[in-house]
Enzyme design. Structure first.
Site, PDB file in Angstrom:
ATOM      1  NE  ARG A   1      -4.213  -1.437   2.307  1.00  0.00           N
ATOM      2  CZ  ARG A   1      -4.504  -2.602   2.878  1.00  0.00           C
ATOM      3  NH1 ARG A   1      -3.592  -3.225   3.604  1.00  0.00           N
ATOM      4  NH2 ARG A   1      -5.700  -3.135   2.729  1.00  0.00           N
TER       5      ARG A   1
ATOM      6  NE  ARG B   1      -3.487   0.082  -2.854  1.00  0.00           N
ATOM      7  CZ  ARG B   1      -4.368  -0.062  -1.876  1.00  0.00           C
ATOM      8  NH1 ARG B   1      -5.380  -0.896  -2.018  1.00  0.00           N
ATOM      9  NH2 ARG B   1      -4.234   0.604  -0.754  1.00  0.00           N
TER      10      ARG B   1
ATOM     11  CD  GLU C   1      -9.794  -1.687  -4.710  1.00  0.00           C
ATOM     12  OE1 GLU C   1      -9.822  -1.848  -3.489  1.00  0.00           O
ATOM     13  OE2 GLU C   1      -9.101  -0.815  -5.254  1.00  0.00           O
TER      14      GLU C   1
ATOM     15  CG  ASN D   1     -10.542  -4.723   2.785  1.00  0.00           C
ATOM     16  OD1 ASN D   1     -10.915  -5.836   3.137  1.00  0.00           O
ATOM     17  ND2 ASN D   1      -9.305  -4.302   2.936  1.00  0.00           N
ATOM     18  CG  ASP D   2     -12.374  -0.183  -1.247  1.00  0.00           C
ATOM     19  OD1 ASP D   2     -13.062   0.527  -0.496  1.00  0.00           O
ATOM     20  OD2 ASP D   2     -11.155  -0.040  -1.392  1.00  0.00           O
TER      21      ASP D   2
ATOM     22  NE  ARG E   1     -12.346   0.003   3.709  1.00  0.00           N
ATOM     23  CZ  ARG E   1     -11.272  -0.249   2.979  1.00  0.00           C
ATOM     24  NH1 ARG E   1     -11.300  -0.116   1.666  1.00  0.00           N
ATOM     25  NH2 ARG E   1     -10.164  -0.660   3.542  1.00  0.00           N
TER      26      ARG E   1
ATOM     27  CB  CYS F   1      -4.836  -8.143  -1.739  1.00  0.00           C
ATOM     28  SG  CYS F   1      -5.635  -6.858  -2.690  1.00  0.00           S
TER      29      CYS F   1
HETATM   30  C1  PEP Z   1      -9.424  -3.673  -0.502  1.00  0.00           C
HETATM   31  O1  PEP Z   1     -10.180  -2.765  -0.803  1.00  0.00           O
HETATM   32  O2  PEP Z   1      -9.787  -4.835  -0.259  1.00  0.00           O
HETATM   33  C2  PEP Z   1      -7.974  -3.419  -0.407  1.00  0.00           C
HETATM   34  C3  PEP Z   1      -7.124  -4.393  -0.195  1.00  0.00           C
HETATM   35  O3  PEP Z   1      -7.559  -2.129  -0.502  1.00  0.00           O
HETATM   36  P1  PEP Z   1      -7.684  -1.075   0.700  1.00  0.00           P
HETATM   37  O4  PEP Z   1      -8.111  -1.836   1.933  1.00  0.00           O
HETATM   38  O5  PEP Z   1      -6.351  -0.448   0.878  1.00  0.00           O
HETATM   39  O6  PEP Z   1      -8.730  -0.134   0.220  1.00  0.00           O
HETATM   40 MG    MG Z   2      -9.406  -0.958  -1.614  1.00  0.00          MG
END
Ligand code: PEP
Ligand code: MG
Length: 589
Positions: free
Chosen positions: A307, A343, A442, A465-466, A476, A513
């Site tokens: 990141r 990334r 995402e 996550n997104d 989130r 991820c």
């Molecule tokens: C995600 O969105 O799953 C991700 C790995 O990126 P971030 O958590 O940094 O938004």
């Molecule tokens: Mg993300």
């Protein structure tokens, strides 16, 4: 008074556990909200007294800042302590002080009220100037103003004067920038009033391997700096004044957890292959460059998500090409023989870098975030791409674009990458022209056009996550709707399946991820869905490896077929949980 009377009684508070572990230290309450002050009238005769109070408060604040600076310098070094130089300048700022004196004469209100008003206006003026350095100073002024006001109203004992000792932070909120600045040798955990499991602050706590609890509403008013607290990052409990019985109980639990970690250390060098021989690449996510050493120590196969935005936080200007080159190069060399997926900048959402120009947005997660910001600011994007291309002569670096929502964006990003290659070639600078490019999936739009996207990339990495927040329309970060943030929602399973199949049809691999990859309850489902790589929080890698080694990929596939027929997220979770328990109950918390 008897000894019994002296023993403070134990009190328990519950929040959302977001990072495992147990910590028992004193609390450091971070007051970030402003005091509620009333504009009390002062007579003309009372003004000299108000001025004297102001002078005393400024002197006391100065002494307090110098003491903190000294403690930090002796505990962790002069460089970290120098961050307080800017605070000290604020206490001596004549413009600010003169403005307060004029306000006192003019309005005849108590000095704490006048001081707060002047400091607010001062910050608002600086914030409006388009200069990242000045905007950064606003944070210092706000902090100093809070200290001065607390001296004026007699609440100075609540100041964070114990910074130089080991502690647990209790705060209303911590931003990713705050968390990146935490002193890792002194901060052993944190508790916040708001937040969620997939906020970047929570993700960082897991990377830093410190216990953390969020969503503990009102806790800042229940705990005082210096209080004796224990936090349990497994169950989300904060225990104030833990009794002897409680401490013994937690010592036992800590010993048990340490034994599991010790057993897992033994499998560090083994392959993450299922019982029936399917290899699942198991890599690590890193947020802060100095986490690289943990990656190998935990037996990960390189970095599945670097990141990079954390290189841009807490500084006045963004990192230049050379600085980034050094970071990426070092990461790539340390990861060998494995690879590093870098990334590109994912700024925006909950990650705000004062070093980058950004406008306030109504819906930052739906705004100018990640690849959108980079395409709008090609000079920043190009600096990063050039640094990555140059570092990639090690042949183990891949590029990954975040938050791609469709083919046009991907093609624009790739065309800027091509420009960078041409410029480097024209300048005779060494770089890797064959670097592999992949994207994060995402957004639901990217899932639905994954077949198109697959033609222009070498891999997909699903950012669950997104993807969860954008698919289910659930913020989130919002603890109020945290129950709706559901990784086993049937739509998420279907989306992962679609992405994997689109990738396979085009001969490219798909990994995960997002935090789903770190959850051993979900490993059976993810293997069953055909995911080829899991990139997890470094500390979770040994557990996931053990989970993978305990599972049979064919059985996981059968389980997933059943799960895909279910219409209820709890039933899907239960199915995966039962397979996890049947195969590695000893790893469960
Ligand atoms: C995600 O969105 O799953 C991700 C790995 O990126 P971030 O958590 O940094 O938004
Ligand atoms: Mg993300």
């Amino acid at each position: 008074m008897s000894d019994v009377d002296n023993v403070k009684s134990e009190k328990r508070f519950v929040g959302i556990p977001v990072s495992q572990g147990i910590a028992h230290f004193q609390a450091l309450v971070h007051f970030t909200e402003e005091e509620d002050l009333l504009p009390q009238k002062v007579s003309a005769a009372g003004i000299p007294l108000e001025i004297a109070r102001l002078e005393a408060a400024l002197i006391a604040t100065r002494i307090e800042l110098l003491e903190i600076q000294q403690k930090i310098a002796s505990a962790i070094g002069a460089q970290d302590a120098s961050i307080f130089d800017a605070h000290l300048l604020v206490v001596e700022d004549r413009t600010l002080i003169d403005e307060v004196l004029r306000g006192l004469e003019r309005d005849r209100l108590c000095v704490e009220y006048v001081f707060q008003e002047v400091a607010r206006k001062y910050c608002a003026t600086l914030e409006a100037i388009d200069d990242p350095y000045l905007r950064e100073r606003v944070v210092d002024i706000e902090d100093v103003a809070r200290r001065v006001i607390r001296h004026l109203i007699g609440k100075a004992s609540q100041n964070p004067a114990t910074l130089a000792q080991s502690h647990i932070i209790v705060a209303h909120n911590l931003t990713p920038s705050d968390t990146a600045q935490l002193n890792r040798s002194l901060v052993h955990g944190f508790v916040t009033e708001i937040g969620s499991k997939t906020s970047h602050t929570a993700i960082m706590a897991r990377s830093l391997e410190i216990p953390a609890i969020v969503g503990m509403q009102g806790i800042c008013h229940q705990i005082q700096t210096g209080d004796n607290i224990l936090i349990d990052g497994y169950s989300g409990l904060l225990i104030l004044n833990p009794s002897t019985g409680t401490l013994l109980e937690y010592e036992r639990l800590s010993r048990e957890k340490a034994q599991v970690v010790e057993r897992l250390r033994l499998i560090r060098e083994t392959a993450s292959t299922t019982r029936d021989g399917r290899h699942i690449v198991l890599s690590a996510n890193i947020d802060l460059p100095d986490e690289m050493s943990d990656v190998a120590a935990n037996g990960a196969e390189g970095i599945g998500l670097f990141r990079t935005e954390f290189l841009y936080l807490n500084r006045a200007t963004p990192p230049g090409e050379e600085e980034q080159f050094e970071h990426y190069r070092r990461a790539a060399e340390q990861a060998l023989p494995h690879s590093v997926i870098i990334r590109t900048l994912d700024i925006g959402g909950d990650k705000i870098a004062s070093s980058l120009e950004s406008r306030e947005e109504e819906n930052p997660f739906l705004g100018c975030r990640a690849i959108r910001f980079c395409l709008e600011n090609p000079h920043i994007f190009k600096t990063q791409l050039r640094a990555i291309l140059r570092a990639a002569t090690t042949n183990n670096i891949r590029i990954m674009y975040p938050m791609i929502s469709g083919l046009e964006e991907l093609r624009q990003a790739n065309s800027i990458l091509e420009q960078c290659k041409q410029e480097l070639a024209a300048a005779g600078i060494a770089f890797n022209p064959w670097i592999e490019v992949g994207i994060m999936i995402e957004t639901p739009s990217a899932v639905l056009v994954a077949d198109h996207l697959a033609r222009d990339v070498r891999f997909f990495s699903i950012g669950t996550n997104d993807l969860i927040q954008y698919s289910i329309a659930v913020d989130r970060l919002n603890d109020r709707i945290a129950h709706l943030y559901n990784p086993t929602h049937p739509c998420i399973l279907r989306m992962i399946k679609m992405v994997v199949e689109s990738g396979k049809a085009q001969g490219i691999w798909t990994g995960i991820c997002g935090e789903m990859a770190s959850d051993i309850l979900l490993t059976p489902l993810l293997i069953g869905l055909g995911v080829e790589e899991l990139s997890a929080t470094s500390a979770m890698v040994p557990r996931i490896k053990k989970a993978v080694q305990s599972l049979d990929a064919v059985e996981c596939g059968q389980l997933t077929s059943k799960a895909l027929d279910l219409d209820d997220s709890s039933a899907i979770l239960e199915l995966s949980r039962s397979m996890a328990f049947a195969n590695y109950a000893d790893l469960m918390d």
